[in-house]
Design a protein around this motif. Sequence first.
Motif, short mmCIF file in Angstrom:
data_model
loop_
_atom_site.label_atom_id
_atom_site.label_comp_id
_atom_site.label_asym_id
_atom_site.label_seq_id
_atom_site.Cartn_x
_atom_site.Cartn_y
_atom_site.Cartn_z
N ARG A 142 0.86 -1.19 0.00
CA ARG A 142 0.00 0.00 0.00
C ARG A 142 0.89 1.23 0.00
NH1 ARG A 142 -4.90 1.20 4.25
NH2 ARG A 142 -5.75 2.98 3.13
N CYS A 143 0.58 2.17 -0.88
CA CYS A 143 1.39 3.38 -1.00
C CYS A 143 0.51 4.61 -1.13
CB CYS A 143 2.28 3.31 -2.24
SG CYS A 143 3.59 2.10 -2.14
N SER A 144 1.10 5.74 -0.78
CA SER A 144 0.55 7.06 -1.07
C SER A 144 1.55 7.73 -2.00
CB SER A 144 0.39 7.87 0.21
OG SER A 144 -0.58 7.30 1.05
N HIS A 145 1.08 8.70 -2.75
CA HIS A 145 2.02 9.41 -3.61
C HIS A 145 1.58 10.85 -3.80
CE1 HIS A 145 0.14 9.49 -7.86
NE2 HIS A 145 -0.82 9.28 -7.00
N GLY A 202 1.17 13.01 2.86
CA GLY A 202 -0.28 13.08 2.71
C GLY A 202 -0.84 14.48 2.87
N SER A 229 -6.20 11.14 -6.30
CA SER A 229 -6.02 10.52 -4.98
C SER A 229 -5.69 11.58 -3.92
CB SER A 229 -4.91 9.46 -5.02
OG SER A 229 -3.65 10.07 -5.23
N LYS A 281 -7.60 11.76 -0.83
CA LYS A 281 -7.36 10.69 0.14
C LYS A 281 -5.92 10.75 0.64
CE LYS A 281 -8.52 7.66 -2.90
NZ LYS A 281 -8.73 6.41 -3.63
N LYS A 282 -5.35 11.97 0.66
CA LYS A 282 -3.97 12.18 1.08
C LYS A 282 -3.00 11.37 0.23
CE LYS A 282 -4.56 13.80 5.75
NZ LYS A 282 -3.90 13.87 7.03
N GLY A 283 -3.35 11.17 -1.04
CA GLY A 283 -2.48 10.45 -1.97
C GLY A 283 -2.54 8.94 -1.86
N ASP A 284 -3.42 8.42 -1.01
CA ASP A 284 -3.50 6.96 -0.77
C ASP A 284 -4.00 6.24 -2.01
OD1 ASP A 284 -3.78 4.37 0.18
OD2 ASP A 284 -5.04 4.93 1.89
N VAL A 335 3.22 2.68 2.58
CA VAL A 335 2.46 2.69 3.83
C VAL A 335 2.54 1.31 4.49
CG1 VAL A 335 0.18 3.05 4.86
CG2 VAL A 335 0.92 4.45 2.93
#
Length: 175
Positions: free
Chosen positions: A69-72, A116, A127, A130-133, A174
């Motif tokens: 799982r990542c945010s970007h 995020g 995204s 969703k804080k980049g999620d 994440v």
Amino acid sequence: MSESGLPASWEVRHSNSKNLPYYFNPETKESRWEPPSGTDTEKLKNYMAVNHTPTARPDAAGQAEGKIRCSHLLVKHSGSRRPSSWREAEITRSKEEAIEILKGYEQRIQEGESLGDIAVSESDCSSARKKGDLGFFGHGEMQKEFEDAAFALEPGQVSSVVETASGVHLIQRVQ
């Protein structure tokens, strides 16, 4: 003709905003929801059944098997696949300008801000809300450059600048 049944230079990618596969030609930067002409539809159907089945359900620990799982944080430029975003109807900055902007965000993260929190207002990806999620994804679901960088990270770690057809990214693993 590839193993997917798509014409040469076409590939299947995965849209995070719609959670659906789409077809992309990295040579021409064309993307589309429908298979391109010349596709062997029977071969494509079998390929999609094996390689693009719905996202795995997380296990009891909240981890999807074989997935991360990542945010970007994405900064697009005029050479991006789609040079527009929820923030700007037409993006005209150069790739070099986009990289400089992203390096500024990287500095802010190193000084203690969260990726995020910056993504919410600054990311060119949908995204951002969703804080980049981006949720869980496995191999073959993201652009290759993005995937390679994301899978090389340890949980909590933030990448340096990663270039893809979509633009330039900072990626935080994440889980």
